[in-house]
Design an enzyme around this catalytic site. Structure first.
Site, PDB file in Angstrom:
ATOM      1  N   ARG A  98      34.429  41.116  44.454  1.00  0.00           N
ATOM      2  CA  ARG A  98      33.821  42.437  44.346  1.00  0.00           C
ATOM      3  C   ARG A  98      34.901  43.506  44.472  1.00  0.00           C
ATOM      4  O   ARG A  98      35.795  43.393  45.335  1.00  0.00           O
ATOM      5  CB  ARG A  98      32.778  42.662  45.466  1.00  0.00           C
ATOM      6  CG  ARG A  98      31.442  41.989  45.209  1.00  0.00           C
ATOM      7  CD  ARG A  98      30.727  42.607  44.007  1.00  0.00           C
ATOM      8  NE  ARG A  98      29.496  41.921  43.675  1.00  0.00           N
ATOM      9  CZ  ARG A  98      29.405  40.927  42.790  1.00  0.00           C
ATOM     10  NH1 ARG A  98      30.478  40.478  42.152  1.00  0.00           N
ATOM     11  NH2 ARG A  98      28.240  40.389  42.522  1.00  0.00           N
ATOM     12  N   GLU A 119      31.376  50.348  38.699  1.00  0.00           N
ATOM     13  CA  GLU A 119      31.375  49.650  37.407  1.00  0.00           C
ATOM     14  C   GLU A 119      30.433  50.335  36.435  1.00  0.00           C
ATOM     15  O   GLU A 119      29.279  50.594  36.800  1.00  0.00           O
ATOM     16  CB  GLU A 119      30.971  48.187  37.610  1.00  0.00           C
ATOM     17  CG  GLU A 119      32.007  47.429  38.433  1.00  0.00           C
ATOM     18  CD  GLU A 119      31.729  45.934  38.563  1.00  0.00           C
ATOM     19  OE1 GLU A 119      30.685  45.469  38.077  1.00  0.00           O
ATOM     20  OE2 GLU A 119      32.572  45.239  39.148  1.00  0.00           O
ATOM     21  N   HIS A 175      33.948  42.605  34.399  1.00  0.00           N
ATOM     22  CA  HIS A 175      33.034  41.788  35.208  1.00  0.00           C
ATOM     23  C   HIS A 175      32.478  40.617  34.376  1.00  0.00           C
ATOM     24  O   HIS A 175      31.271  40.499  34.160  1.00  0.00           O
ATOM     25  CB  HIS A 175      31.883  42.647  35.762  1.00  0.00           C
ATOM     26  CG  HIS A 175      31.235  42.032  36.968  1.00  0.00           C
ATOM     27  ND1 HIS A 175      30.714  42.772  38.002  1.00  0.00           N
ATOM     28  CD2 HIS A 175      30.999  40.741  37.307  1.00  0.00           C
ATOM     29  CE1 HIS A 175      30.188  41.962  38.915  1.00  0.00           C
ATOM     30  NE2 HIS A 175      30.353  40.729  38.515  1.00  0.00           N
TER      31      HIS A 175
HETATM   32  N1  LIG Z   1      32.990  38.178  39.026  1.00  0.00           N
HETATM   33  C1  LIG Z   1      31.859  37.552  38.886  1.00  0.00           C
HETATM   34  O1  LIG Z   1      31.219  37.599  37.836  1.00  0.00           O
HETATM   35  C2  LIG Z   1      31.367  36.714  39.989  1.00  0.00           C
HETATM   36  C3  LIG Z   1      31.620  37.100  41.257  1.00  0.00           C
HETATM   37  N2  LIG Z   1      31.153  36.351  42.307  1.00  0.00           N
HETATM   38  C4  LIG Z   1      31.469  36.811  43.647  1.00  0.00           C
HETATM   39  O2  LIG Z   1      32.326  35.879  44.259  1.00  0.00           O
HETATM   40  C5  LIG Z   1      32.123  35.909  45.652  1.00  0.00           C
HETATM   41  C6  LIG Z   1      32.004  34.502  46.171  1.00  0.00           C
HETATM   42  O3  LIG Z   1      30.902  33.831  45.603  1.00  0.00           O
HETATM   43  P1  LIG Z   1      30.510  32.366  46.125  1.00  0.00           P
HETATM   44  O4  LIG Z   1      31.726  31.575  46.317  1.00  0.00           O
HETATM   45  O5  LIG Z   1      29.459  31.882  45.227  1.00  0.00           O
HETATM   46  O6  LIG Z   1      29.895  32.741  47.527  1.00  0.00           O
HETATM   47  P2  LIG Z   1      29.916  31.837  48.827  1.00  0.00           P
HETATM   48  O7  LIG Z   1      28.934  32.445  49.738  1.00  0.00           O
HETATM   49  O8  LIG Z   1      29.761  30.411  48.462  1.00  0.00           O
HETATM   50  O9  LIG Z   1      31.361  32.049  49.419  1.00  0.00           O
HETATM   51  C7  LIG Z   1      31.793  33.195  50.059  1.00  0.00           C
HETATM   52  C8  LIG Z   1      32.693  32.769  51.181  1.00  0.00           C
HETATM   53  O10 LIG Z   1      33.285  33.934  51.732  1.00  0.00           O
HETATM   54  C9  LIG Z   1      33.420  33.700  53.112  1.00  0.00           C
HETATM   55  N3  LIG Z   1      33.641  34.933  53.830  1.00  0.00           N
HETATM   56  C10 LIG Z   1      32.726  35.793  54.335  1.00  0.00           C
HETATM   57  N4  LIG Z   1      33.350  36.800  54.963  1.00  0.00           N
HETATM   58  C11 LIG Z   1      34.679  36.569  54.853  1.00  0.00           C
HETATM   59  C12 LIG Z   1      35.835  37.243  55.310  1.00  0.00           C
HETATM   60  N5  LIG Z   1      35.734  38.374  56.010  1.00  0.00           N
HETATM   61  N6  LIG Z   1      37.042  36.710  55.013  1.00  0.00           N
HETATM   62  C13 LIG Z   1      37.132  35.562  54.309  1.00  0.00           C
HETATM   63  N7  LIG Z   1      36.069  34.872  53.875  1.00  0.00           N
HETATM   64  C14 LIG Z   1      34.865  35.368  54.131  1.00  0.00           C
HETATM   65  C15 LIG Z   1      32.151  32.993  53.476  1.00  0.00           C
HETATM   66  O11 LIG Z   1      32.289  32.281  54.682  1.00  0.00           O
HETATM   67  C16 LIG Z   1      31.953  32.066  52.307  1.00  0.00           C
HETATM   68  O12 LIG Z   1      32.519  30.800  52.553  1.00  0.00           O
HETATM   69  C17 LIG Z   1      30.891  36.769  45.867  1.00  0.00           C
HETATM   70  O13 LIG Z   1      31.280  38.064  46.208  1.00  0.00           O
HETATM   71  C18 LIG Z   1      30.249  36.831  44.532  1.00  0.00           C
HETATM   72  O14 LIG Z   1      29.492  37.962  44.368  1.00  0.00           O
HETATM   73  C19 LIG Z   1      30.460  35.206  42.122  1.00  0.00           C
HETATM   74  C20 LIG Z   1      30.159  34.788  40.863  1.00  0.00           C
HETATM   75  C21 LIG Z   1      30.567  35.538  39.691  1.00  0.00           C
HETATM   76  O1  LIG Z   2      27.043  36.404  40.503  1.00  0.00           O
HETATM   77  C1  LIG Z   2      27.773  37.336  40.817  1.00  0.00           C
HETATM   78  O2  LIG Z   2      28.021  37.672  41.976  1.00  0.00           O
HETATM   79  C2  LIG Z   2      28.397  38.133  39.786  1.00  0.00           C
HETATM   80  O3  LIG Z   2      29.192  38.965  40.086  1.00  0.00           O
HETATM   81  C3  LIG Z   2      27.961  37.970  38.392  1.00  0.00           C
HETATM   82  O4  LIG Z   2      27.508  39.235  38.002  1.00  0.00           O
HETATM   83  P1  LIG Z   2      26.681  39.413  36.651  1.00  0.00           P
HETATM   84  O5  LIG Z   2      25.411  38.644  36.825  1.00  0.00           O
HETATM   85  O6  LIG Z   2      27.492  38.884  35.546  1.00  0.00           O
HETATM   86  O7  LIG Z   2      26.433  40.887  36.554  1.00  0.00           O
END
Ligand SMILES: NC(=O)C1=CN([C@@H]2O[C@H](COP(=O)(O)OP(=O)(O)OC[C@H]3O[C@@H](n4cnc5c(N)ncnc54)[C@H](O)[C@@H]3O)[C@@H](O)[C@H]2O)C=CC1
Ligand SMILES: O=C(O)C(=O)COP(=O)(O)O
Length: 610
Positions: A298, A327, A346
């Site tokens: 993010r 965004e 994104h």
């Molecule tokens: N760019 C995109 O399109 C996408 C972005 N994301 C983002 O990626 C991130 C991670 O997603 P997931 O791995 O599915 O979530 P997840 O919940 O599986 O992993 C997040 C991890 O961050 C850790 N965490 C929480 N606070 C923390 C801190 N202060 N320092 C270090 N680690 C910390 C948690 O313990 C957890 O293990 C989310 O913010 C999600 O929104 C996810 C999918 C697509």
């Molecule tokens: O799953 C997430 O956290 C994402 O950031 C993906 O975002 P989007 O559904 O592609 O707008």
């Protein structure tokens, strides 16, 4: 008299598969007080929702039908998910709505499905006027949904946490490799007619240290892939289990160690108050000079102005960013325009496979929630695994009915401040999850005396708002742990009762119930044992314990055409006082109630709606 009633049909029951579970009697003398605790829990996932309030309508032939719910989809969703939604609901796909347009539409919708581009603010929940039951986030991050407001309004929020993990991890790796080799910049320069081989000399990845910040689903997949590229991977995540890291060959280290030793830093933590701008001037200053940064998490976890300064000073050699604080970012964003920055709009979750996956995942979750089923991906309701829910189903009905009954015993005007719920169970306290039962007792108590709809999402919040303290006690009993709960007792403390016989010696209203053959039963009123199925309505009658009382009251009800479905008499001492608990299908009119009150041996009675 009617026979044993059919299985209960409250909305709650329809939310959860019915079970034929029943309790065996236990030995009350072996009760031991095990645990006492008050309401407060924060873990979230599963849910019991009130089914959508969808009013009935009639077609031209007068046939009553339930209209389909309406689901608003405010951002592009995969077709497979839309098909699933359309088979269940009227689906309104309205993309790019302004906040005002969203607010204008939302009161006509039972559910809303969003991605990261729709801000689901408190205003949206206010504008929904209580209609919206579920917000589905077709993806992981729920930082664009006001969870507190959703919870206050009893609206479930579900996400699709798994289907885009690989897509996000692959995009992270794509950014890492293309940044290291200046792919985007070199491509742009060639398209501008240049051939700059020496300008775009890159850096190798093999042997370099990658710090994965946030070792969750995406972070660990990035780590796995980076290991395959020959990188040395370390990770920082205060909540990640060390054995998961070890299994991938990753060392879990402190924040300082991670940022201080890494050649590449890849961000994979959620945006929360704790991670907001965690990468700032101070933390950039602690990084190894020439570090390279990747962010597919993010934008808000980085102070973007500080990143521009770090890029200008050379602390950060390059950054590859998929996400931004705002965004889309402003067109003149210094960060986006920076020559050492690679950007994508994104796109982390944007693969065909991930989009079909999240669409199906979220459609199933939203349809399930609108059907009142549990969702394994609820983010603002306590987690109750489906198997636990299945087992607790009849007790859920019992808990709500006991709450509903107990509150009707309170004299109007007595403020209820403290409620105690006592569970007798042969189970180890750790293997009995009572959050659902507590929520349902709360629902039973609050709903009859307020206009708030209570569900698992907002039960604790609503209780707190109303100054109601719900405390729980568990008593271990010496019976079979096969059944999760032997009995549930609801006590309302320090209030006056309109039925004094329901009071214990300490002055608390107390009623207790059990599940028998899948049906909730009232088994105790104050100190009196009774046994009456909790269905239809109930008359509680205290009388002198003498022959003929059942007949007298039964006759009065029969003359008024009130059908008795169940009846039980309980007494403390023979020939002194007894309590008659009578289940009735219809509400006796005032005259009938007056006649019951006038029976000479009847000392007090109360009519209760279940
Ligand atoms: N760019 C995109 O399109 C996408 C972005 N994301 C983002 O990626 C991130 C991670 O997603 P997931 O791995 O599915 O979530 P997840 O919940 O599986 O992993 C997040 C991890 O961050 C850790 N965490 C929480 N606070 C923390 C801190 N202060 N320092 C270090 N680690 C910390 C948690 O313990 C957890 O293990 C989310 O913010 C999600 O929104 C996810 C999918 C697509
Ligand atoms: O799953 C997430 O956290 C994402 O950031 C993906 O975002 P989007 O559904 O592609 O707008």
């Amino acid at each position: 008299m009617a026979s044993t009633p059919s299985p209960h049909t409250t909305h709650l029951h329809s939310l959860i598969s019915s079970s034929t579970n029943h309790n065996k009697p236990s030995n009350p003398s072996s009760f031991k007080l095990i645990h006492s605790f008050s309401t407060s829990f924060s873990s979230t996932i599963s849910n019991v929702l009130k089914t959508a309030d969808i009013s009935l309508s009639r077609d031209l032939n007068g046939v009553v039908s339930t209209p389909k719910p309406t689901i608003l989809v405010s951002e592009k969703l995969g077709e497979a998910g839309l098909d699933l939604l359309r088979s269940f609901a009227d689906v309104d796909c309205s993309y790019d709505l302004s906040p005002q347009d969203l607010c204008a539409k939302i009161s006509l919708c039972d559910a809303l499905i969003v991605r990261s581009g729709t801000k689901v603010t408190r205003e949206v929940f206010v504008a929904a006027q209580g209609r919206i039951k579920v917000v589905g986030r077709a993806g992981v991050g729920i930082d664009n949904v006001d969870l507190q407001a959703a919870t206050e309004f009893g609206c479930l929020v579900v996400n699709a946490p798994t289907a885009n993990t690989i897509a996000a991890a692959e995009h992270g790796i794509a950014l890492l490799t293309s940044m290291a080799r200046n792919v985007a910049q070199a491509d742009a320069s060639m398209k501008a007619g240049k051939w700059l081989r020496s300008k775009y000399v890159g850096v190798s990845l093999v042997g370099k240290t990658l710090a994965v910040m946030g070792f969750g689903k995406v972070g660990s997949e990035v780590a796995r892939r980076a290991k395959g590229l020959g990188m040395h991977v370390i990770a920082h995540d205060p909540y990640a289990p060390a054995d998961r890291a070890r299994a991938i060959g990753v060392d879990l280290v402190s924040f300082e160690q991670a940022i201080g030793t890494a050649d590449f830093i890849s961000l994979h933590m959620p945006l929360t108050p704790a991670t907001n701008k965690v990468f700032n001037d101070d933390t950039f200053a602690k990084m190894k000079k020439g570090v390279r940064l990747i962010n597919v998490a993010r934008g808000g976890v980085i102070d973007e102005d500080a990143l521009v300064r770090a890029l200008d000073s050379g602390i950060v050699a390059q950054a590859a960013l998929d996400v931004f604080t705002v965004e889309p970012p402003p067109k003149d964003s210094k960060l986006v325009q920076h020559e050492n920055v690679t950007v994508t709009p994104h796109l982390g979750a944007s693969t065909k496979e991930a989009q079909e996956g999240v669409a199906i995942e979220i459609a199933e979750a939203v349809v399930g929630a609108l059907n009142g089923e549990l969702s394994a991906t609820a983010v603002n309701a306590p987690m109750v695994p489906p198997e636990v829910l299945f087992e607790l189903a009849p007790y859920v009905v019992l808990a709500e009915k006991l709450g509903r009954l107990a509150v009707q015993l309170v004299t109007g005007g007595s403020g209820i401040q403290s409620v105690k719920v006592i569970y007798k169970s042969a189970r180890d306290p750790d293997s009995l999850d009572t959050r659902l039962l507590r929520a349902m007792v709360t629902k039973g108590i609050i709903e009859p005396i307020s206009d708030t709809i209570i569900n698992l999402v907002n039960a604790d919040f609503s209780a707190k708002q109303k100054g109601l303290r719900i405390s729980e006690e568990r008593i271990i009993v010496d019976s079979s742990p096969e059944y999760p709960v032997e009995s549930i007792q609801v006590q309302i403390c320090n209030v006056q009762s309109k039925f004094a016989s329901a009071l214990l010696e300490n002055g608390d209203i107390s009623i207790e119930g059990k599940v028998k053959y899948g049906i909730p039963h009232l088994t105790r009123v104050g100190p009196f044992s009774v046994d009456v199925s909790l269905e239809g309505n109930l008359i509680l009658c205290k009388q002198v314990d003498q022959p003929g009382m059942i007949g007298k009251v039964g006759n009065i009800l029969g003359e008024s055409n009130v059908n008795v479905s169940f009846m039980s008499v309980g007494r403390t001492v023979k020939r002194k006082h007894a309590i008659m608990a009578i289940g009735v299908d219809e509400e006796p009119d005032k005259d009938t109630q007056k006649k019951i009150g006038e029976v000479s041996a009847v000392e007090e009675f109360v009519f209760l709606k279940l």
